[in-house]
Design a protein around this motif. Structure first.
Motif, PDB file in Angstrom:
ATOM      1  N   UNK A  84      11.135   8.290   6.222  1.00 30.88           N
ATOM      2  CA  UNK A  84      12.062   8.746   5.184  1.00 30.88           C
ATOM      3  C   UNK A  84      11.299   9.274   3.977  1.00 30.88           C
ATOM      4  N   UNK A  85      10.241   8.593   3.593  1.00 30.45           N
ATOM      5  CA  UNK A  85       9.440   9.045   2.458  1.00 30.45           C
ATOM      6  C   UNK A  85       8.744  10.369   2.768  1.00 30.45           C
ATOM      7  N   UNK A  86       8.338  10.533   4.007  1.00 31.09           N
ATOM      8  CA  UNK A  86       7.708  11.807   4.380  1.00 31.09           C
ATOM      9  C   UNK A  86       8.686  12.964   4.218  1.00 31.09           C
ATOM     10  N   UNK A  87       9.977  12.705   4.509  1.00 31.52           N
ATOM     11  CA  UNK A  87      10.985  13.755   4.395  1.00 31.52           C
ATOM     12  C   UNK A  87      11.498  13.935   2.966  1.00 31.52           C
ATOM     13  N   UNK A 116      10.039  11.639  -4.076  1.00 26.41           N
ATOM     14  CA  UNK A 116      10.066  10.228  -4.456  1.00 26.41           C
ATOM     15  C   UNK A 116       8.690   9.616  -4.651  1.00 26.41           C
ATOM     16  N   UNK A 117       7.650  10.311  -4.225  1.00 28.77           N
ATOM     17  CA  UNK A 117       6.337   9.672  -4.208  1.00 28.77           C
ATOM     18  C   UNK A 117       5.214  10.704  -4.276  1.00 28.77           C
ATOM     19  N   UNK A 135       0.835  -1.212   0.000  1.00 28.03           N
ATOM     20  CA  UNK A 135       0.000   0.000   0.000  1.00 28.03           C
ATOM     21  C   UNK A 135       0.864   1.254   0.000  1.00 28.03           C
ATOM     22  N   UNK A 136       1.965   1.229   0.749  1.00 29.97           N
ATOM     23  CA  UNK A 136       2.833   2.392   0.805  1.00 29.97           C
ATOM     24  C   UNK A 136       3.518   2.641  -0.528  1.00 29.97           C
ATOM     25  N   UNK A 137       4.075   1.595  -1.122  1.00 33.78           N
ATOM     26  CA  UNK A 137       4.863   1.769  -2.338  1.00 33.78           C
ATOM     27  C   UNK A 137       4.017   1.864  -3.603  1.00 33.78           C
ATOM     28  N   UNK A 138       2.714   1.760  -3.462  1.00 28.70           N
ATOM     29  CA  UNK A 138       1.845   1.975  -4.619  1.00 28.70           C
ATOM     30  C   UNK A 138       1.984   3.398  -5.146  1.00 28.70           C
TER      31      UNK A 138
END
Length: 218
Positions: free
Chosen positions: A145-148, A152-153, A81-84
């Motif tokens: 890390x993705x939030x920062x 990337x997403x 779900x996260x990497x979608x």
């Protein structure tokens, strides 16, 4: 050579291949869980045991197999779900993913240990439930890390917030389960029924961390 190194270290890559690789690693780890049981069936057949005797003699292995299969599936679903919404990966994110995969690949070994060692072996419980704590914490680190690194997403902030609550709730409950299992050997791995409190604890964490995420937009 040295002048080009910073650019290489900061380079981002398409996420499709890492996603496929992670899926393959998880699939292999889930498959490996069944191997000790497959071997025990052959041994039981050679020694003349019937099916009922095999089932009774391998209750702990069957329990740890089913539990580990469900838990790895839960971790994978959360990761999926996260990497979608992840379209690029950095070198640091790749290393974080590698660490997460290491914890997943280790779980079949920990499962085999927990299913075959003595019920009084507290270290087996530490290795088994402790590995789940590590996986949940690594998932949390990846999410933060993705939030920062929003480049990337395209993950909505609300999704990151809810996922953070899930990771924290899982790590907390696994930690409590480990504490109970070590302090109360008679309860053992049945302490993991505490995971049924996942929903309420997740909702509590979501409220507690809501303010920290609200300042970054949606």
């Amino acid at each position: 050579m040295s002048e080009g190194r910073p650019d290489e270290e900061s380079r981002n890559y398409a996420a499709e291949r890492p996603k496929a690789f992670v899926d393959a690693v998880v699939a292999i780890a889930m498959t490996l869980l069944i191997l000790p049981l497959m071997e025990s069936v052959g041994e039981a057949s050679s020694s003349g045991e019937d099916t009922l005797e095999w089932l009774g003699g391998h209750r702990d292995q069957l329990l740890s197999f089913g539990l580990s299969f469900v838990i790895i599936a839960m971790f994978w679903m959360s990761h999926h779900r996260l990497f979608a919404h992840v379209h690029l990966v950095s070198n640091r994110l790749l290393w974080l993913l590698a660490a997460w995969m290491l914890s997943i690949v280790w779980l079949p070994v920990a499962t085999s240990i927990s299913g075959q060692m003595s019920g009084e072996d507290s270290l087996a419980r530490v290795l088994y439930i402790g590995s789940m704590i590590v996986t949940a914490l690594l998932s949390l680190v990846i999410r933060l890390y993705l939030r920062r690194n929003p480049e990337l997403h395209t993950t909505p902030l609300s999704t990151l917030r809810d996922g953070t609550a899930v990771d924290l709730a899982m790590a907390t409950l696994f930690g409590l389960s480990l504490l109970i299992a070590v302090l109360s050997p008679a309860i053992g791995y049945y302490s993991m029924v505490i995971m049924f409190a996942m929903g309420p604890l997740e909702a509590l964490y979501a409220k507690l961390i809501g303010r920290a995420f609200s300042g970054s937009g949606s």
